[in-house]
Design a protein around this motif. Structure first.
Motif, mmCIF file in Angstrom:
data_model
loop_
_atom_site.group_PDB
_atom_site.id
_atom_site.type_symbol
_atom_site.label_atom_id
_atom_site.label_comp_id
_atom_site.label_asym_id
_atom_site.label_seq_id
_atom_site.Cartn_x
_atom_site.Cartn_y
_atom_site.Cartn_z
ATOM 1 N N ALA A 1 -14.732 4.785 -4.253
ATOM 2 C CA ALA A 1 -14.242 6.161 -4.369
ATOM 3 C C ALA A 1 -15.108 7.109 -3.548
ATOM 4 O O ALA A 1 -14.599 8.048 -2.916
ATOM 5 N N THR A 2 -16.417 6.862 -3.533
ATOM 6 C CA THR A 2 -17.327 7.701 -2.740
ATOM 7 C C THR A 2 -17.053 7.546 -1.251
ATOM 8 O O THR A 2 -17.027 8.541 -0.504
ATOM 9 N N LEU A 3 -16.832 6.315 -0.791
ATOM 10 C CA LEU A 3 -16.550 6.076 0.628
ATOM 11 C C LEU A 3 -15.264 6.784 1.053
ATOM 12 O O LEU A 3 -15.201 7.410 2.129
ATOM 13 N N GLU A 4 -14.238 6.708 0.219
ATOM 14 C CA GLU A 4 -12.980 7.374 0.539
ATOM 15 C C GLU A 4 -13.154 8.887 0.520
ATOM 16 O O GLU A 4 -12.571 9.603 1.350
ATOM 17 N N HIS B 1 -3.182 -1.304 4.935
ATOM 18 C CA HIS B 1 -4.300 -1.501 5.851
ATOM 19 C C HIS B 1 -4.102 -2.715 6.755
ATOM 20 O O HIS B 1 -3.271 -3.596 6.490
ATOM 21 N N ARG B 2 -4.904 -2.780 7.802
ATOM 22 C CA ARG B 2 -4.722 -3.821 8.819
ATOM 23 C C ARG B 2 -5.146 -5.209 8.354
ATOM 24 O O ARG B 2 -4.887 -6.196 9.047
ATOM 25 N N ASN B 3 -5.798 -5.314 7.195
ATOM 26 C CA ASN B 3 -6.138 -6.620 6.631
ATOM 27 C C ASN B 3 -5.177 -7.013 5.517
ATOM 28 O O ASN B 3 -5.531 -7.773 4.611
ATOM 29 N N ALA B 4 -3.956 -6.505 5.594
ATOM 30 C CA ALA B 4 -2.953 -6.795 4.558
ATOM 31 C C ALA B 4 -2.775 -8.303 4.378
ATOM 32 O O ALA B 4 -2.818 -9.073 5.342
ATOM 33 N N ARG B 5 -2.588 -8.729 3.135
ATOM 34 C CA ARG B 5 -2.480 -10.155 2.818
ATOM 35 C C ARG B 5 -1.214 -10.782 3.381
ATOM 36 O O ARG B 5 -1.194 -11.958 3.721
ATOM 37 N N PHE B 6 -0.137 -10.010 3.458
ATOM 38 C CA PHE B 6 1.150 -10.551 3.877
ATOM 39 C C PHE B 6 1.599 -9.890 5.178
ATOM 40 O O PHE B 6 1.183 -8.769 5.496
ATOM 41 N N ASP B 7 2.454 -10.584 5.939
ATOM 42 C CA ASP B 7 2.891 -10.010 7.212
ATOM 43 C C ASP B 7 3.977 -8.960 7.027
ATOM 44 O O ASP B 7 4.245 -8.170 7.927
ATOM 45 N N ARG B 8 4.612 -8.934 5.857
ATOM 46 C CA ARG B 8 5.573 -7.876 5.549
ATOM 47 C C ARG B 8 5.732 -7.746 4.038
ATOM 48 O O ARG B 8 5.433 -8.675 3.273
ATOM 49 N N ILE C 1 -13.670 5.770 12.675
ATOM 50 C CA ILE C 1 -14.653 6.016 11.609
ATOM 51 C C ILE C 1 -14.057 5.653 10.247
ATOM 52 O O ILE C 1 -14.686 4.967 9.433
ATOM 53 N N ALA C 2 -12.818 6.114 10.011
ATOM 54 C CA ALA C 2 -12.165 5.827 8.731
ATOM 55 C C ALA C 2 -11.952 4.337 8.544
ATOM 56 O O ALA C 2 -12.182 3.792 7.453
ATOM 57 N N ASP C 3 -11.540 3.654 9.599
ATOM 58 C CA ASP C 3 -11.285 2.217 9.499
ATOM 59 C C ASP C 3 -12.558 1.449 9.148
ATOM 60 O O ASP C 3 -12.515 0.489 8.367
ATOM 61 N N ALA C 4 -13.691 1.852 9.708
ATOM 62 C CA ALA C 4 -14.955 1.189 9.380
ATOM 63 C C ALA C 4 -15.268 1.342 7.896
ATOM 64 O O ALA C 4 -15.707 0.386 7.235
ATOM 65 N N LEU C 5 -15.025 2.532 7.350
ATOM 66 C CA LEU C 5 -15.227 2.736 5.913
ATOM 67 C C LEU C 5 -14.233 1.898 5.110
ATOM 68 O O LEU C 5 -14.583 1.321 4.070
ATOM 69 N N HIS C 6 -13.009 1.811 5.607
ATOM 70 C CA HIS C 6 -11.993 1.030 4.901
ATOM 71 C C HIS C 6 -12.374 -0.442 4.817
ATOM 72 O O HIS C 6 -12.109 -1.097 3.807
ATOM 73 N N GLN C 7 -12.979 -0.963 5.869
ATOM 74 C CA GLN C 7 -13.377 -2.375 5.840
ATOM 75 C C GLN C 7 -14.417 -2.626 4.753
ATOM 76 O O GLN C 7 -14.403 -3.659 4.082
#
Length: 460
Positions: free
Chosen positions: A191-194, A332-339, A412-418
């Motif tokens: 929550a802090t990162l977001e 997000h770009r690390n989604a578990r499924f392709d759709r 920057i946001a994507d790095a936090l998301h990872q």
């Protein structure tokens, strides 16, 4: 199971003076209604306010002290264990410290109050309610899964409870509590990162802090020279007032490859769900900034192909247009499924990546300004909803900076998301361990030192 362990019932523990008779909230005419809610007062707790084993007394509804004094029951106190028993079945929480002497429950929640803590530990009781055997019993008795799932107070008195010796109850509560504490810490860190990313978005694109600094001949704080160079050093007049020079107002439809809706409700029903296939995203998956990518209902691939206009994939921004309106989450770009396929109350925006990045647009519509625009076309007749959600979203005007600056923020946001996603994985592992250990500890199949060793290993 040791001979010191007891298999008993709620009713027996009441008769022995260990438990007070459980009570739920007030039914009928005296039940508080939405038009009774006030900004502050006595917390009025629903199942939705029971989150992660705790009671949320900050985001809940409130009623006046005067109205609370007219109620007959449902007054829960610090240390009480709450159990939801209607519609939302089996959610649990322990009432923490309160500003007032009590809070008030709705009829869908029961409180359990321990009278003899030398025989029953309240945290153990909460964890026992969480255990798979108890939850399965509760689900079976309440008809869980139906629209009328319910287990009243009289039936709850028959519920089974397994009691180890009180010392072991306390030790089980400590072991489970250590896992919950770790999970809570990880959630708070996420929550802090977001919040950091949202604050950065506000500083750069709402308050224009770097532009104001450069206009005054100062170096923007907290950024390198390359990033600072992406901001203009002056403002210019526009129809909406002063804006950073060179930034332009643009309709969402000009930034999107597609804005689409979930299917009609008749296209996805409970009877269409299967054990595996294409996951269905609903409002429960949009409670955080990144889509919660864990537990789903599924439909078949053939069914999903028929709903291709409602299918989404990584990079899509998903909104809720009815019910819990205002929800905005990024797949997000690390989604578990392709759709994935959306449920009927969701709609989505797919960015034109040559003009816009999904991270930027997600934070925009989660900002106060973006939320105001998104909800400006809300209808309050019946279920709260955004009228004509697709055409309305397309028409919204957004103040857009340079593509280079959008890309910089998104990186920057994507790095936090990872980092957030990595911690989510830790949470899932800890939760899985907790849910595995709990029934084995309660049944006596696992010795406490073994459980402690497993907890220490995964938390190391």
């Amino acid at each position: 199971m040791s001979s010191e362990w007891r298999e008993t019932t709620v009713e027996t523990l009441i008769a022995e003076g260990v438990l007070a008779p459980p009570l739920d909230g007030n039914h009928g005419e005296i039940h508080p209604k939405a038009n009774d809610y006030v900004d502050s007062g006595i917390p009025f707790i629903m199942a939705s306010d029971m989150k992660d084993g705790q009671v949320d007394t900050t985001g809940c509804a409130f009623i006046t002290h005067e109205q609370a004094s007219r109620l007959r029951k449902g007054f829960a106190k610090t240390g009480d264990v709450l159990l939801s028993h209607k519609a939302t079945i089996g959610r649990t929480a322990v009432v923490g410290p309160l500003k007032d002497d009590f809070l008030v429950l709705t009829p869908q929640v029961t409180y359990y109050r321990i009278l003899d803590p030398q025989k029953l530990n309240h945290r153990y009781l909460k964890y026992y309610f969480d255990s798979r055997p108890f939850q399965e019993t509760l689900a079976a008795w309440s008809g869980s899964g139906s629209t009328r799932a319910y287990l009243g107070i009289t039936a709850q008195r028959k519920l089974p409870i397994v009691l180890p010796p009180i010392l072991l109850q306390s030790e089980i509560a400590v072991v489970m509590g250590s896992l919950d504490d770790r999970i809570t810490l990880l959630r708070e860190t996420n929550a802090t990162l977001e919040a950091i990313a949202q604050a950065l978005f506000k500083s750069w694109f709402v308050d224009f802090d770097p532009v104001r600094a450069k206009a005054e001949g100062l170096e923007p704080e907290g950024m390198d020279a390359t990033t600072a160079a992406l901001f203009p050093d002056s403002f210019e007049e526009s129809e909406s007032g002063l804006i950073p020079r060179g930034w332009q107002s643009c309709r969402v439809e000009n930034l999107a490859d597609k804005v689409g809706m979930g299917p009609f409700g008749s296209n996805i029903k409970v009877e269409t769900f299967v054990s595996e296939g294409i996951p269905v995203i609903s409002g429960q998956h949009l409670r955080q900034l990144l889509v919660e990518d864990s537990t789903f209902n599924f439909i078949t691939d053939t069914h999903a192909k028929k709903l291709s206009n409602s299918c989404v994939h990584e990079g899509d921004v998903i909104f809720t247009h009815a019910g819990s309106i205002g929800q905005v989450a990024l797949l997000h770009r690390n989604a578990r499924f392709d759709r994935y396929v959306l449920s009927q109350r969701q709609f989505f925006l797919r960015c034109n990546r040559l003009k816009m990045q999904p991270e930027w647009i997600t934070y925009y519509f989660r900002s106060a300004q973006g939320q105001h625009q998104l909800l400006a076309n809300t209808s309050q007749v019946g279920v709260p909803s955004i009228a004509r959600p697709v055409s309305y979203l397309r028409s919204i005007e957004v103040l857009v900076p340079s593509k280079e600056l959008i890309d910089k923020f998104s990186d920057i946001a994507d790095a936090l998301h990872q980092t957030v996603l990595a911690k989510r994985l830790q949470i899932q592992n800890l939760t899985r361990l907790r849910d595995t250990l709990l029934p084995r500890l309660i049944s006596g199949q696992l010795r406490l030192p073994e459980a402690e060793a497993m907890v220490e290993e995964i938390c190391a």
